[in-house]
Design a protein around this motif. Structure first.
Motif, mmCIF file in Angstrom:
data_model
loop_
_atom_site.group_PDB
_atom_site.id
_atom_site.type_symbol
_atom_site.label_atom_id
_atom_site.label_comp_id
_atom_site.label_asym_id
_atom_site.label_seq_id
_atom_site.Cartn_x
_atom_site.Cartn_y
_atom_site.Cartn_z
ATOM 1 N N ALA A 146 42.416 81.296 53.458
ATOM 2 C CA ALA A 146 41.937 82.678 53.343
ATOM 3 C C ALA A 146 40.534 82.735 52.746
ATOM 4 N N ILE A 147 40.269 81.917 51.720
ATOM 5 C CA ILE A 147 38.935 81.882 51.110
ATOM 6 C C ILE A 147 37.905 81.418 52.134
ATOM 7 N N PHE A 205 41.974 87.092 58.086
ATOM 8 C CA PHE A 205 42.221 87.107 56.638
ATOM 9 C C PHE A 205 43.484 87.894 56.305
ATOM 10 N N VAL A 214 36.931 84.193 54.492
ATOM 11 C CA VAL A 214 36.027 85.166 53.861
ATOM 12 C C VAL A 214 34.589 84.628 53.849
ATOM 13 N N VAL A 248 38.071 89.476 59.696
ATOM 14 C CA VAL A 248 38.852 90.445 58.910
ATOM 15 C C VAL A 248 40.328 90.402 59.315
ATOM 16 N N THR A 267 33.161 84.537 57.452
ATOM 17 C CA THR A 267 32.875 85.870 57.986
ATOM 18 C C THR A 267 31.621 86.456 57.343
ATOM 19 N N THR A 268 31.483 86.298 56.023
ATOM 20 C CA THR A 268 30.292 86.783 55.321
ATOM 21 C C THR A 268 29.035 86.077 55.823
#
Length: 532
Positions: A79-80, A178, A83, A175, A86-87
């Motif tokens: 999950a990290i 996640f 993120v 998104v 995606t960022t």
């Protein structure tokens, strides 16, 4: 009734969505290379760093993040990673110059490194040995879909919305991934804590950076002085020495917590499959890097037309993957791997043979079909053979190692193929420019040859519609410059594409030494002993 939250297939679906996102990004970037060259006024070596910034961080940190998954749980790390990835995709879409894009791609590589190695240990924990072949087949099919979507969706996005959209498309996918990861992937924690080998991370990072930087930038600096007393051979040599120190450091830590546990290489099949994955990493980038530039900058195809042309290969791969998944549990996987590797080499050889400055886009169809069918017979048996006799408790380490070595193959290809292509291009453009002098007025002859000769030092401009270098010349002379560039690029591309072909043939030879399947009872006994 088992809820979807605790269903292994639901967790697998999320994992393959994450895989799809990272593979889609990789293939989309390959298709967009000429547009990025054009849009950011970047040189070829800068675009190589757009690829390598991602690959370097990804390759170096995979084993470390696999260990972090053992400590904190693979779901949390997955999950990290989503993120971060995606960022970084959003930052890549906002980049205003090559440096910003390179830094954003490096952050993408960090995110991919955190999420990528978490899938294999989860699958080895959630699925018994006899079902893993089918699971890896699903992975192969999804990989095929991502490769299909990359050139086609990427070409559509680049043509209609610009190259920035290839990065922003990752935002909604990230998104969704996640949210589903937190909902559907079980929080499995092996309970065995691992200490991070920080000196190992530093040595590996510095060593790889020295070698890859030297290989990429060598042509531009004539393999000589970079600044002051620092030369390209010294940078490469320092990188090799640091990698040697890294291996020595790892050997001394084998009874502790090394970054690279040598124990995982005790399984001959696993070791051989890491070599095959390195070869595939090398071959894919070694094939697509010159081919995507050629189709748009030499043949003049739009991004979407180039993508649709190349999509023939992954479509063929999609069909052969289904056949391979049905056979992989019935025959020794090496009887699929060897024909697959040789077919990929043969198809690539055909593509290289028919590539000319005036080729038609469909001239490559037979080679794309043959190479695609070969790729479909590679991915499924590779992972099945690699993990068949491997104890489950080594799943995290194995995932980090095999992904790292595959990515190192791609990094090495980007450096070696990029350097070789620039070297061949420098020679070919100079020779073609000299040959064209008779068609030019006397006052344009010197700047014409000088412009192509100096391009090796300033960075070749090979974006769509460019001619390899900046030349302030009349329109009729520019037409001759375009002729020189298109034919010179083909001259440089032909020997360059031989490199991945040779690597694939060597990989097929190594597969001959794959060990046959162990008796089922013995494998089960070993698995139970490892768990105990």
């Amino acid at each position: 009734m088992t809820s979807v939250r605790h269903h292994p297939m639901a967790a697998l679906g999320v994992l393959v969505l994450g895989l799809f996102m990272t593979l889609l990004d990789l293939t989309i970037v390959n298709v967009a290379i000429p547009s990025i060259l054009d849009g950011l006024h970047a040189s070829l070596d800068q675009v190589l760093w757009v690829l390598n910034a991602y690959s370097l961080l990804y390759a170096v940190l995979l084993i470390t993040s696999a260990r972090l998954g053992d400590i904190y749980g693979p779901r949390k790390l997955f999950a990290i990673g989503v993120v971060i990835f995606t960022t970084a995709s959003a930052f890549s879409g906002l980049a205003q110059d090559p440096t910003q894009l390179i830094l954003s791609r490096a952050l993408q590589g960090l995110g991919a490194a955190v999420l990528a190695p978490q899938g294999l240990p989860l699958m080895m924990s959630l699925f018994p040995v006899e079902k893993r072949g089918g699971v890896f087949a699903i992975y192969g099919v999804i990989a095929g879909l991502a490769v299909i979507a990359g050139p086609t969706v990427g070409g559509f996005l680049v043509t209609h919305f610009g190259w920035r959209s290839i990065f922003t498309v990752n935002i909604p996918i990230g998104v969704i991934t996640f949210a589903l990861a937190l909902l559907l992937i079980p929080d499995l924690r092996p309970g065995r804590r691992h200490r991070l080998d920080i000196p190992g991370v530093v040595l590996a990072t510095a060593g790889l950076l020295g070698v890859i930087y030297g290989l990429i930038e060598g042509q531009r600096y004539d393999w000589g002085i970079v600044t002051g007393f620092v030369t390209i051979p010294e940078i490469i040599g320092a990188g090799i020495v640091l990698l040697g120190v890294f291996l020595y450091h790892q050997a001394r830590r084998q009874h502790g917590e090394p970054l690279l546990p040598f124990q995982v290489f005790n399984d001959r099949n696993f070791t051989l499959m890491t070599l095959v994955m390195a070869a595939m990493g090398f071959a894919i980038l070694g094939i697509y890097l010159p081919l995507t530039i050629y189709m748009q900058s030499v043949l003049g195809l739009s991004a979407i037309d180039a993508g649709l042309t190349l999509a023939i290969q992954p479509v063929a791969m999609f069909f052969s993957s289904g056949i391979a998944s049905g056979l992989v549990q019935k025959v020794n996987g090496k009887y699929l791997l060897i024909p697959g590797l040789l077919a990929l080499a043969a198809g690539t050889g055909y593509i290289d043979w028919v590539a000319q400055a005036d080729s038609g886009r469909w001239d490559f169809t037979p080679g794309l079909i043959v190479s695609g069918l070969g790729m479909g017979c590679i991915w499924t048996p590779v992972f099945t053979i690699a993990t068949r006799d491997l104890p489950a408790h080594l799943g995290g380490v194995a995932s980090g190692v095999i992904n790292t070595i595959q990515e190192l193959g791609g990094v090495f290809a980007s450096a070696v193929v990029g350097a070789f292509l620039q070297n061949r291009l420098a020679l070919a453009l100079h020779d073609r420019a000299v040959a064209a002098l008779g068609q030019l007025p006397a006052q344009y002859q010197q700047p014409f040859v000088g412009g192509f000769s100096n391009a090796a030092h300033t960075g070749f401009e090979v974006g769509a519609g460019q001619s390899g270098t900046s030349l302030d010349l009349p329109a009729q002379v520019q037409a001759i410059a375009h002729y020189v560039f298109t034919h010179g690029f083909v001259d440089g591309m032909h020997p360059t594409m031989v490199l991945p072909i040779l690597v694939l043939v060597l990989a097929a030879s190594a597969v001959l030494f794959v060990r046959g399947r162990k008796p089922a009872a013995l494998s089960i006994h070993e698995e139970e002993a490892a768990v105990a």
